[in-house]
Write an enzyme that holds these catalytic residues in place. Sequence first.
Site, mmCIF file in Angstrom:
data_model
loop_
_atom_site.group_PDB
_atom_site.id
_atom_site.type_symbol
_atom_site.label_atom_id
_atom_site.label_comp_id
_atom_site.label_asym_id
_atom_site.label_seq_id
_atom_site.Cartn_x
_atom_site.Cartn_y
_atom_site.Cartn_z
ATOM 1 N N CYS A 1 0.806 -1.216 0.000
ATOM 2 C CA CYS A 1 0.000 0.000 0.000
ATOM 3 C C CYS A 1 0.843 1.270 0.000
ATOM 4 C CB CYS A 1 -0.947 0.001 1.198
ATOM 5 S SG CYS A 1 -2.166 -1.338 1.168
ATOM 6 N N ASN B 1 -10.180 0.507 0.194
ATOM 7 C CA ASN B 1 -8.725 0.439 0.147
ATOM 8 C C ASN B 1 -8.300 -0.105 -1.214
ATOM 9 O OD1 ASN B 1 -6.002 -0.078 0.453
ATOM 10 N ND2 ASN B 1 -6.194 -1.241 2.356
ATOM 11 N N HIS C 1 -3.140 7.155 3.579
ATOM 12 C CA HIS C 1 -3.601 5.916 2.946
ATOM 13 C C HIS C 1 -4.989 5.569 3.476
ATOM 14 C CE1 HIS C 1 -3.871 1.907 1.459
ATOM 15 N NE2 HIS C 1 -3.674 1.336 2.641
#
EC number: 2.3.1.180
Length: 334
Positions: A118, A287, A257
């Site tokens: 990520c 996500n 994030h």
Amino acid sequence: MEQRKIRAAITAIEAYLPDYILTNEELSRMVDTSDEWIVSRVGIHERRILKDKDKGMTYMAIKAVKTLMDKNGIEPGEIDGVICSTVTPDMVFPASAAIISNACGIKNALSFDMNVGCAGFIHAFKTASLYIESGFCKKMLVVSGEKMSSIIDYTDRNTCPLFGDGAAAVLLEPCADGNGLQDAILRSDGVGKEFLHMKAGGSLRPASIETVTAREHFVYQDGKNVFKWAVSKMADVSIEMMERHGLDPKKIYFLPHQANLRIIDAVGNRMGISPDRVLINIDKRANTSSATIPILIWDNKHNFLKGDDLILSSFGAGFAWGSLWVKWAVDCMK
């Protein structure tokens, strides 16, 4: 006259999100969950899914790159480099960056992939900036894309609500007016292998009947440990960045994030940032791994003014994490 330092600046950005919206209500018919359970724990209401089994991550990335080039009048020959951050490449090799370049007519550029989970976008951004600052490249594309639905177990109620699909492309160019990427803090700790991984599919455990039967080709996440590390490490590097440069938390935009709303809130609180300066799209996008931050920038690009201070912070598998300080370089983004 003193020569101004050359920095890498975002001069254009585009994203592509699949049309299909997977809602919490639909998920609750697939696995033992509910809208209330998902929203209360992670803040997600829906996510975009690339349903076509014949299309991989690069389908979305190519859409984003072509739109960026068309809108901004960029010719393929102007692009000197393409870096693609992803954990869901179309195939192990060749690099997705090469596939994207070929489809977009980019023939003479360096191209390679980065897999930093990520945290891929912030690592790719910093890497691309080094090419630009050195003068080796003038125009570079950082492309972050994920088809997370391809590696998610939709019988696992702990992971399947968390992830969505999407891609974004960022054009970086040299900037000498003081704007662009100012500083980066990038860190990692291999202890994270235990808590966030995909067990099979690599050279250690190649695909076999046994690994498929054991459902080892899906994301595994130990949520409690990932949460603890993410809150601590994202806040640490973001606060370090602010203190290092004397940045006022009341005057920056924080772009974290988009993994979990509780993580975002906890990090924002530790940094002392007002909630209205903490940017969020997790409710609609979920996500999308390395694509979350560039999609978040794309969603908010019309709100930024030239000279605005942005702190980008991410945390992902590895563990890998980091923070970037970016001064927005354009007054009006197309």
